[in-house]
Write a protein that holds these residues in place. Structure first.
Motif, PDB file in Angstrom:
ATOM      1  N   GLY E  28       0.780  -1.269  -0.140  1.00 54.43           N
ATOM      2  CA  GLY E  28      -0.115  -0.170   0.017  1.00 54.43           C
ATOM      3  C   GLY E  28       0.832   1.208  -0.249  1.00 54.43           C
ATOM      4  O   GLY E  28       0.175   2.326  -0.145  1.00 54.43           O
ATOM      5  N   SER E  29       2.256   1.079   0.098  1.00 50.27           N
ATOM      6  CA  SER E  29       3.112   2.477  -0.070  1.00 50.27           C
ATOM      7  C   SER E  29       3.386   2.766  -1.387  1.00 50.27           C
ATOM      8  O   SER E  29       3.200   2.007  -2.273  1.00 50.27           O
ATOM      9  CB  SER E  29       4.527   2.102   0.716  1.00 50.27           C
ATOM     10  OG  SER E  29       4.991   1.179  -0.181  1.00 50.27           O
ATOM     11  N   VAL E  30       3.707   4.114  -1.426  1.00 52.00           N
ATOM     12  CA  VAL E  30       4.154   4.559  -2.912  1.00 52.00           C
ATOM     13  C   VAL E  30       5.717   4.980  -2.663  1.00 52.00           C
ATOM     14  O   VAL E  30       5.992   5.636  -1.909  1.00 52.00           O
ATOM     15  CB  VAL E  30       3.469   5.742  -3.150  1.00 52.00           C
ATOM     16  CG1 VAL E  30       3.871   6.410  -4.385  1.00 52.00           C
ATOM     17  CG2 VAL E  30       2.019   5.500  -3.202  1.00 52.00           C
ATOM     18  N   THR E  31       6.609   4.314  -3.737  1.00 50.76           N
ATOM     19  CA  THR E  31       7.865   4.644  -3.648  1.00 50.76           C
ATOM     20  C   THR E  31       8.131   5.403  -4.741  1.00 50.76           C
ATOM     21  O   THR E  31       8.077   5.118  -5.914  1.00 50.76           O
ATOM     22  CB  THR E  31       8.526   3.260  -3.628  1.00 50.76           C
ATOM     23  OG1 THR E  31       8.313   2.417  -2.680  1.00 50.76           O
ATOM     24  CG2 THR E  31      10.342   3.593  -3.608  1.00 50.76           C
ATOM     25  N   ALA E  32       9.154   6.674  -4.828  1.00 52.26           N
ATOM     26  CA  ALA E  32       9.476   7.193  -5.611  1.00 52.26           C
ATOM     27  C   ALA E  32      11.208   7.097  -6.082  1.00 52.26           C
ATOM     28  O   ALA E  32      11.754   6.753  -5.117  1.00 52.26           O
ATOM     29  CB  ALA E  32       9.677   8.801  -5.300  1.00 52.26           C
ATOM     30  N   ILE E  33      11.199   6.666  -7.184  1.00 51.80           N
ATOM     31  CA  ILE E  33      12.536   6.287  -7.629  1.00 51.80           C
ATOM     32  C   ILE E  33      13.117   7.387  -8.626  1.00 51.80           C
ATOM     33  O   ILE E  33      12.659   7.644  -9.423  1.00 51.80           O
ATOM     34  CB  ILE E  33      12.411   4.863  -8.491  1.00 51.80           C
ATOM     35  CG1 ILE E  33      11.660   3.958  -7.593  1.00 51.80           C
ATOM     36  CG2 ILE E  33      13.852   4.221  -9.028  1.00 51.80           C
ATOM     37  CD1 ILE E  33      11.419   2.560  -8.363  1.00 51.80           C
ATOM     38  N   HIS E  34      14.506   7.438  -7.990  1.00 51.05           N
ATOM     39  CA  HIS E  34      15.061   8.460  -8.898  1.00 51.05           C
ATOM     40  C   HIS E  34      16.581   8.234  -9.038  1.00 51.05           C
ATOM     41  O   HIS E  34      16.990   7.407  -8.367  1.00 51.05           O
ATOM     42  CB  HIS E  34      14.788   9.919  -8.621  1.00 51.05           C
ATOM     43  CG  HIS E  34      14.849  10.193  -7.212  1.00 51.05           C
ATOM     44  ND1 HIS E  34      15.822  11.079  -6.416  1.00 51.05           N
ATOM     45  CD2 HIS E  34      14.077   9.965  -6.169  1.00 51.05           C
ATOM     46  CE1 HIS E  34      15.601  11.178  -5.384  1.00 51.05           C
ATOM     47  NE2 HIS E  34      14.409  10.630  -5.055  1.00 51.05           N
ATOM     48  N   GLY E  35      17.305   8.877  -9.893  1.00 52.00           N
ATOM     49  CA  GLY E  35      18.428   8.746 -10.250  1.00 52.00           C
ATOM     50  C   GLY E  35      19.136   9.266 -11.604  1.00 52.00           C
ATOM     51  O   GLY E  35      17.998   9.632 -12.308  1.00 52.00           O
ATOM     52  N   PRO E  36      20.109   9.224 -12.008  1.00 48.45           N
ATOM     53  CA  PRO E  36      20.637   9.938 -13.187  1.00 48.45           C
ATOM     54  C   PRO E  36      19.869   8.988 -14.444  1.00 48.45           C
ATOM     55  O   PRO E  36      19.835   8.147 -14.162  1.00 48.45           O
ATOM     56  CB  PRO E  36      22.240   9.949 -12.966  1.00 48.45           C
ATOM     57  CG  PRO E  36      22.529   8.991 -12.150  1.00 48.45           C
ATOM     58  CD  PRO E  36      21.313   8.857 -11.168  1.00 48.45           C
ATOM     59  N   SER E  37      19.990   9.810 -15.539  1.00 50.58           N
ATOM     60  CA  SER E  37      19.428   9.294 -16.843  1.00 50.58           C
ATOM     61  C   SER E  37      20.632   8.244 -17.142  1.00 50.58           C
ATOM     62  O   SER E  37      21.676   8.337 -17.327  1.00 50.58           O
ATOM     63  CB  SER E  37      19.621  10.257 -17.935  1.00 50.58           C
ATOM     64  OG  SER E  37      19.247   9.715 -19.151  1.00 50.58           O
ATOM     65  N   ALA E  39      20.893   5.235 -15.477  1.00 46.41           N
ATOM     66  CA  ALA E  39      21.354   4.538 -14.409  1.00 46.41           C
ATOM     67  C   ALA E  39      20.751   3.072 -14.231  1.00 46.41           C
ATOM     68  O   ALA E  39      21.283   2.231 -13.581  1.00 46.41           O
ATOM     69  CB  ALA E  39      21.068   5.356 -13.058  1.00 46.41           C
ATOM     70  N   GLY E  40      19.673   3.020 -14.739  1.00 45.21           N
ATOM     71  CA  GLY E  40      18.957   1.671 -14.896  1.00 45.21           C
ATOM     72  C   GLY E  40      17.558   1.624 -13.952  1.00 45.21           C
ATOM     73  O   GLY E  40      17.240   0.613 -13.741  1.00 45.21           O
ATOM     74  N   LYS E  41      16.743   2.737 -14.077  1.00 43.92           N
ATOM     75  CA  LYS E  41      15.786   2.870 -13.383  1.00 43.92           C
ATOM     76  C   LYS E  41      14.509   1.942 -14.286  1.00 43.92           C
ATOM     77  O   LYS E  41      13.610   1.418 -13.858  1.00 43.92           O
ATOM     78  CB  LYS E  41      14.970   4.153 -13.610  1.00 43.92           C
ATOM     79  CG  LYS E  41      16.277   5.064 -12.693  1.00 43.92           C
ATOM     80  CD  LYS E  41      15.655   6.639 -12.581  1.00 43.92           C
ATOM     81  CE  LYS E  41      15.651   7.163 -13.658  1.00 43.92           C
ATOM     82  NZ  LYS E  41      16.981   7.464 -14.434  1.00 43.92           N
ATOM     83  N   THR E  42      14.610   2.414 -15.602  1.00 43.99           N
ATOM     84  CA  THR E  42      13.630   1.567 -16.400  1.00 43.99           C
ATOM     85  C   THR E  42      14.105  -0.264 -16.551  1.00 43.99           C
ATOM     86  O   THR E  42      12.984  -0.780 -16.175  1.00 43.99           O
ATOM     87  CB  THR E  42      14.020   1.987 -17.816  1.00 43.99           C
ATOM     88  OG1 THR E  42      13.487   3.442 -17.859  1.00 43.99           O
ATOM     89  CG2 THR E  42      13.038   1.261 -19.014  1.00 43.99           C
ATOM     90  N   TRP E 203      16.961   5.463  -4.754  1.00 42.84           N
ATOM     91  CA  TRP E 203      17.872   6.276  -5.458  1.00 42.84           C
ATOM     92  C   TRP E 203      18.642   5.085  -6.191  1.00 42.84           C
ATOM     93  O   TRP E 203      19.271   4.081  -5.643  1.00 42.84           O
ATOM     94  CB  TRP E 203      18.986   6.942  -4.662  1.00 42.84           C
ATOM     95  CG  TRP E 203      19.924   7.519  -5.429  1.00 42.84           C
ATOM     96  CD1 TRP E 203      21.394   6.856  -5.481  1.00 42.84           C
ATOM     97  CD2 TRP E 203      20.168   8.631  -6.186  1.00 42.84           C
ATOM     98  NE1 TRP E 203      22.290   7.729  -6.179  1.00 42.84           N
ATOM     99  CE2 TRP E 203      21.555   8.600  -6.816  1.00 42.84           C
ATOM    100  CE3 TRP E 203      19.306   9.593  -6.767  1.00 42.84           C
ATOM    101  CZ2 TRP E 203      21.840   9.927  -7.544  1.00 42.84           C
ATOM    102  CZ3 TRP E 203      19.677  10.550  -7.184  1.00 42.84           C
ATOM    103  CH2 TRP E 203      20.854  10.616  -7.798  1.00 42.84           C
ATOM    104  N   ILE E 204      18.744   5.134  -7.498  1.00 46.34           N
ATOM    105  CA  ILE E 204      19.353   4.161  -8.492  1.00 46.34           C
ATOM    106  C   ILE E 204      20.464   4.903  -8.995  1.00 46.34           C
ATOM    107  O   ILE E 204      20.142   5.808  -9.660  1.00 46.34           O
ATOM    108  CB  ILE E 204      18.274   3.354  -9.260  1.00 46.34           C
ATOM    109  CG1 ILE E 204      17.612   2.688  -8.704  1.00 46.34           C
ATOM    110  CG2 ILE E 204      19.348   2.607 -10.420  1.00 46.34           C
ATOM    111  CD1 ILE E 204      16.405   1.869  -9.409  1.00 46.34           C
ATOM    112  N   GLY E 205      21.549   4.540  -8.760  1.00 51.14           N
ATOM    113  CA  GLY E 205      22.803   5.249  -9.369  1.00 51.14           C
ATOM    114  C   GLY E 205      23.986   5.142  -8.707  1.00 51.14           C
ATOM    115  O   GLY E 205      24.119   4.839  -7.515  1.00 51.14           O
TER     116      GLY E 205
END
Ligand SMILES: Nc1ncnc2c1ncn2[C@@H]1O[C@H](COP(=O)(O)OP(=O)(O)OP(=O)(O)O)[C@@H](O)[C@H]1O
Ligand SMILES: Nc1ncnc2c1ncn2[C@@H]1O[C@H](COP(=O)(O)OP(=O)(O)OP(=O)(O)O)[C@@H](O)[C@H]1O
Ligand code: MOO
Ligand SMILES: [Mg+2]
Ligand SMILES: [Mg+2]
Lengths: 231, 223, 206, 223, 206
Positions: E28-37, E39-42, E203-205
């Motif tokens: 039920g939580s919402v996680t925001a994922i960020h990091g440089p272009s 980096a492997g988020k997709t 954070w991914i990166g």
């Protein structure tokens, strides 16, 4: 020197022997182009570079004369003889009785509209009063060679074909056959003409020699060996 | 077995495929852009030779190009060109016969491309022609290969048209398909089998090579 | 001086959507375009580039008339050569990163500079399908500026870039544009990101 | 002129096209996914019938399906199925002959689709089969139409194979292509012309209709 | 409880790019994922959805094991049914807006509600090529949530929406998720836009 001879499909086996013999005698090479007579005539009428035409009948050479593709009247160089033939070891002596029984499945006949051997076969069947009964079993070959294929591969029980099939030494398949009485069909006269192209191409002398040769004893004995009746 | 017909066939197939590529690519591109009733008619006309039995198509071509008649006579007189019983005649007939197999796949592949690709190229100042060659064509490579293989194979095996308009002249128009046909007709099944196996082998190698080249240069490292 | 006034009625489903834009901008200026989704921003840029024909109006860039319905002038996209960053990138699947740029221009030094700006040097031999979203977007930007266009049209060009990368790219572009005297239209949903870049603003929408 | 051969031809072409669609779509899909050497070999095998002259292909099929020989005899005894001199034989031969024209364009069109389409469908819980039918296929409609038209036309005009394996039996295997051939051979050019014009007309209408249906439902209102 | 720990080495051009992500989140939580272009988020989201296989590690969602390299478990995307908003939308060109949703689910009332939320009711019979960028993005969001997934993966889902539209959509989604108890991962470059939505951050990166 080389001349081109357009030969009806039923001559395919014998033409090779005639070619070789003619070359030995005269030193003139022959390129043989085989095909159904109808095809060859359509080609000749439209500029095909053939010097001599050996037809499966008399009608086609006559048409060529009319359309100006040949100067002289056609002559008969051989007459075909019709046989009934099978790959299975069955007694064809009484073929008229046999072919209406269940022992015989499909029967191959050349298309009577375009192949003289087909016309002869139907005539013969008509005389014997069998034509209508046989219709349901008939399959039609476009040329006599196709009928031969049907017979030698065994997809039909019997077929009506030229005697040259069973006389062809190149044919490895063991065949059982019976000649059809020549009285039951009009003679299959095969005609020959020298074509206008021979004159245009400067081959007329060589073409005439071939023409002469086809009527000579040497050619006749070869034709005979292949089951043709020679005049 | 005689090698001449095989070589002649390969030459015919290669020349036909090359010419059809030159004719087919722009034609397919033009047709892919859609348009009025005129294009529909043209597309139908291109497909029509397919429905006539090859030998009958050959017969009509024979009539059309016969030096006895109008067009053929004119070509003969003016250009000394004869399309009957000559190699160039076989090429012309093969082109007419195989045209739909070259056009069809290329045209539909082009229609499938998003229009933004061409637009992006235009804004870079590139002409339609440059765009077609450098952007559109490379992206439908698989379809072009397919069309080429089908055309090549179809020309190798073509028989009826070639027989009618070519007339089976050794070294000029006696191609492999006619040679193998002759062997079957003459009940020389050994030679027929040899020819068939050889044709089989040639196609096999050709098709396999094409498919291997055509595979994506590399697989995506993520999948 | 750039003077645009164009009209067209769009179809959104069964609705009619009138689009009527007037814009005047100095040569060398940067204009931020915004407005609600579906209002016609992309369509406006495409009309300026010559990819979509307006129904009426005119487009005048410096002394040149690119479009004028009243006198029947309508230059092709090739004649206009407006740099265009497509919203969906429209990259060429068959070309590597470097090939995209060498297709557009021949100057190798310039291409290397561009790759540097976009941070794509190490990916120069990769095709678009092996690029991440942000890498694709940067390539789309580089391709558009590679032809040194007088007029540059950018359709949400920074939407897939992270904040740091965006700042770097914007800084580099600013210098470039100054050097080349480019006029730029940028469609964006984040006015703030252009605050020290854009001098004009255009609102498209009801 | 006899209408029976025309009707028979249309029936043969329709049945062949329908069956080839059923066989060709999954096969093309499977081949489009790429893979090892086995698929390359299979693709080459599918293409090979093209390079044999039709009548020679017909000859080999005749051998294969002759009740005298292994396979044909077995089919005859166990299933009472005969593929020589029968309509089903023509269908089988036409399928073998036209397979590459159905597979080729569809396969290369599938390869051209972005893989994210299928992925999006998978995440919705859709099977590969559902995805193929509802997502992939509709997006390569133009190529499927092209393949169908080529197959249909090719079967209408097919002659050599049909002639060999069919035996020209009126009402059973005497199709239009043979009838028109017969007329040309018999120098009955009038009838030949009639048949040809009719085939021509049928194809023309069919192809034109297909192309009109196949045009995008509407043009983009922006271009 | 969601427990993810996965590893994979990506290739960016000729470089190796190690991707190593660990994430634990409440249902039920919402996680925001960020990091440089780049980096492997997709790629991370695709691994969670089952579209790309990790080299090692595990993915456990509630009691279910979706992936575990050590015991050879790897569920198909169909078995996972994670809702996925693709960065490039991946819409179906052959389907209208409504057909996208009725392909994904059968509930007509629900489809109408979704069209309402996305503001696409008037475009329900349009195909993607007739939609603007923001309209396409909204459709991609609607399609992903239409299957009421337990886990929703969104790859920069709001990048093409204007500020007002974005707020409306986010407000509606928040209510929905609460109602359905969905767990959500959102890749974004604008942390601020998720400030009253996301409870976790990843954070991914490098
Ligand atoms: N087939 C591929 N698809 C996507 N990325 C790939 C692929 N092959 C290699 N890569 C590389 O993997 C890296 C990670 O890509 P990914 O798309 O996951 O990045 P991302 O974090 O989503 O970036 P962005 O914010 O730009 O979308 C990139 O550097 C890219 O070059
Ligand atoms: N072929 C088409 N391409 C794009 N939009 C179209 C098309 N046909 C009709 N439209 C409609 O035109 C309108 C304007 O579209 P446009 O793409 O210009 O919007 P936009 O302002 O760029 O929106 P966004 O911010 O969402 O990208 C939209 O409402 C759309 O539905
Ligand atoms: O030799 Mo023929 O012309 O096929 O009977
Ligand atoms: Mg837009
Ligand atoms: Mg990404």
């Amino acid at each position: 020197q080389t001349i081109r001879v357009a030969a009806a499909a039923n001559l395919q086996a014998v033409i090779k022997v005639l070619q070789a013999d003619f070359k030995k005698r005269t030193g003139i090479s022959v390129d043989a182009v085989t095909g159904s007579s109808g095809n060859l005539v359509a080609q000749i009428n439209n500029g095909a570079p053939y010097d001599v035409f050996l037809s499966a009948d008399m009608e086609f050479p006559q048409k060529l004369k009319q359309s100006g593709q040949s100067v002289k009247d056609p002559v008969v160089y051989a007459m075909g003889s019709l046989v009934i033939c099978s790959k299975e070891n069955i007694n064809l002596k009484n073929w008229q009785k046999l072919i209406v029984t269940d022992a015989v499945g499909k029967i191959a006949i050349a298309n009577p509209k375009i192949a003289p051997y087909g016309r002869a076969a139907e005539e013969s069947l008509q005389k014997a009063g069998l034509l209508e009964q046989v219709r349901a079993k008939a399959v039609y070959g476009e040329s006599i060679s196709q009928v031969n294929t049907y017979i030698t591969t065994g997809v039909v029980t019997v077929g009506f074909t030229t005697q040259s099939l069973v006389k062809d030494p190149a044919n490895a398949t063991k065949l059982y056959w019976q000649a059809i009485s020549p009285k039951t069909y009009a003679p299959i006269e095969q005609g020959m003409v020298v074509l206008k192209h021979a004159t245009d191409a400067g081959n007329v002398a060589a073409a005439n020699r071939f023409y002469q040769y086809m009527l000579s004893g040497a050619a006749k004995s070869i034709l005979k060996k292949y089951g043709y009746i020679v005049p | 077995m005689d090698w001449l017909p095989i070589l002649l066939s390969l030459k015919l197939a290669a020349v036909t495929t090359a010419l059809l590529l030159v004719i087919g690519l722009p034609l397919a591109y033009w047709l892919s852009k859609g348009g009025g009733i005129f294009k529909v008619i043209l597309e139908a006309l291109i497909t029509v030779p397919l429905v006539l039995p090859p030998s009958v198509l050959g017969f009509y071509l024979l009539l059309a190009f016969s030096p006895q008649h109008g067009l053929g006579g004119w070509l003969q007189r003016v250009f000394h060109l004869s399309f009957v019983f000559s190699f160039q005649g076989l090429v012309l007939a093969s082109i007419i016969y195989s045209l739909p197999f070259m056009i069809g796949p290329i045209k539909s592949a082009l229609q499938q491309l998003p229009s933004s690709l061409a637009q992006a190229s235009y804004t870079l100042g590139k002409t339609e022609r440059q765009t077609f060659i450098h952007v559109l064509l490379p992206n439908i490579r698989a379809s072009v290969f397919t069309a080429m293989i089908m055309t090549f194979a179809h020309t190798l095996g073509e028989f009826g048209v070639v027989l009618m308009i070519g007339g089976n002249i050794p070294g000029v128009t006696k191609v492999a398909s006619i040679a193998v046909y002759d062997s079957v007709e003459g009940m020389d099944y050994r030679t027929a089998n040899h020819y068939s196996l050889l044709l089989f082998g040639i196609t096999f190698i050709m098709v396999a090579t094409m498919f291997i080249i055509n595979r994506r240069n590399a697989k995506s490292p993520l999948e | 001086m750039i003077d645009i006034s164009i009209n067209k009625t769009l179809k959104a489903g069964h609705h009619q959507l009138p689009l009527d834009v007037k814009l005047q901008a100095e040569v060398g200026s940067v204009t931020a375009i915004h407005g609600p989704s579906g209002a016609g921003k992309t369509t406006f840029l495409k009309m300026v580039a010559g990819l979509v024909a307006p129904a009426s109006g005119h487009i005048k860039i410096n002394q040149e008339v690119w479009f004028d319905a009243s006198i029947g002038i309508n230059l092709t996209p090739q004649q206009r050569r407006a740099g265009f960053v497509f919203q969906n990138y429209a990259l060429f699947p068959n070309m590597t990163v470097r090939q995209h740029l060498s297709y557009a221009c021949n100057d190798i030094a310039w291409i290397d500079e561009l790759l540097q700006i976009g941070g794509l040097l190490h990916l120069q031999n990769s095709k678009p399908e092996y690029l991440s979203g942000g890498q694709q977007q940067r390539l789309a930007i580089l391709r558009a500026i590679s032809i040194k266009p007088k007029l540059l049209l950018m359709d949400e060009p920074f939407s897939a870039l992270d904040a740091k990368m965006k700042q770097e790219v914007i800084t580099a572009l600013k210098q470039l544009w100054k050097r080349q005297g480019s006029t730029v239209f940028i469609v964006t949903h984040y006015k703030e990101e252009l605050k020290d870049l854009a001098s004009n603003e255009l609102w498209i929408g009801a």
